[in-house]
Design an enzyme around this catalytic site. Structure first.
Site, short mmCIF file in Angstrom:
data_model
loop_
_atom_site.label_atom_id
_atom_site.label_comp_id
_atom_site.label_asym_id
_atom_site.label_seq_id
_atom_site.Cartn_x
_atom_site.Cartn_y
_atom_site.Cartn_z
N SER A 31 36.92 -12.86 20.96
CA SER A 31 35.57 -14.01 20.09
C SER A 31 35.73 -13.63 19.02
O SER A 31 35.34 -14.62 17.70
CB SER A 31 34.93 -14.05 21.23
OG SER A 31 34.72 -13.97 22.49
N ARG A 54 26.26 -13.04 16.45
CA ARG A 54 25.86 -12.98 17.85
C ARG A 54 25.21 -13.62 18.01
O ARG A 54 26.01 -14.37 19.06
CB ARG A 54 25.89 -11.88 17.27
CG ARG A 54 26.29 -10.42 17.40
CD ARG A 54 25.34 -9.35 18.46
NE ARG A 54 26.54 -8.19 18.10
CZ ARG A 54 27.54 -7.37 19.48
NH1 ARG A 54 27.38 -8.58 20.96
NH2 ARG A 54 28.11 -6.66 19.51
N HIS A 107 28.29 -16.62 18.73
CA HIS A 107 29.14 -16.35 20.13
C HIS A 107 28.03 -16.26 21.27
O HIS A 107 28.64 -16.79 21.49
CB HIS A 107 28.95 -14.97 19.74
CG HIS A 107 29.77 -13.85 20.70
ND1 HIS A 107 29.19 -13.50 22.08
CD2 HIS A 107 31.33 -13.91 21.29
CE1 HIS A 107 30.00 -13.10 22.87
NE2 HIS A 107 31.50 -13.23 22.48
#
Length: 214
Positions: free
Chosen positions: A21, A44, A47
């Site tokens: 990812s 993040r 994500h």
């Protein structure tokens, strides 16, 4: 594992899924203005949201990452506006330095005072939070009124946070509260526009706590 579907996942191993990812995010994001210290937070956030527009809209005070790491390592407390942030954070990384995560919005005294003053619990929770002392991290992802109250308290000298992660989501006052945060000369992480939310704030703070333990 056979899911009995035409599509076959690349992997079912958690670490491999996360690594792949992150590779895809880096490739798709391409060139960006973020520093090497800021990028793990942006990564993040993307994500957690699968939203590149949100990631690109993030804004950092120049000392935000440094201040966040220092606050965690010093055992400073984290104040969140709602329980969702408290539930999502990797609290062990904060607790290993002596800190913890606090949410005051459902405290009986906060609820009673908000009712008495005919205002939001989020506002009163920030007034209670600053009584714990200065230098903590304020993580606000749900309530623009909490962020606006914290900004007021900073301007008046009553609050001295080590870092403010202010990314409330919504249509009423959310974007405007973040505009006001960006005017302050204190360490902050925010974004532009209506997007945000508790999940996004959790992702940002988890990224900083990871950097703190490394």
């Amino acid at each position: 594992m056979d899911f009995k579907t035409d599509f076959k996942p690349l992997t079912v191993q958690p670490q491999e899924i996360e690594g792949k990812s992150f590779e895809m995010i880096t490739e798709e994001l391409g060139e960006h203005p973020f520093t090497a210290e800021q990028y793990p937070v942006v990564q993040r956030v993307i994500h957690a949201s699968a939203d590149f527009e949100l990631g690109r809209s993030m804004v950092f005070h120049p000392k935000a990452i440094e201040a966040g790491i220092a606050a965690i390592r010093a055992g400073q407390q984290v104040v969140a506006d709602v329980q969702m942030i408290q539930a999502g954070l990797s609290k062990d990384r904060i607790r290993q330095f002596g800190g913890d995560v606090h949410v005051y919005i459902s405290d009986p005294d906060v609820m009673e005072e908000a009712k008495r003053l005919n205002t939001t619990r989020a506002i009163i929770s920030m007034r209670k939070a600053i009584q714990a002392g200065e230098g903590g991290i304020y993580a606000i992802g749900n309530a623009p009124t909490a962020l606006l109250e914290l900004i007021r308290l900073v301007k008046e000298g009553a609050a001295k946070p080590g870092l403010v992660i202010g990314m409330p989501v919504g249509f009423v006052s959310a974007a405007e509260s973040k505009d006001e945060l960006r005017k302050l000369d204190i360490p902050f992480i925010t974004n532009m526009g209506r997007k945000g939310g508790s999940t996004i704030v959790v992702a940002a703070l988890n990224a900083i706590s990871l950097m703190a333990v490394r």
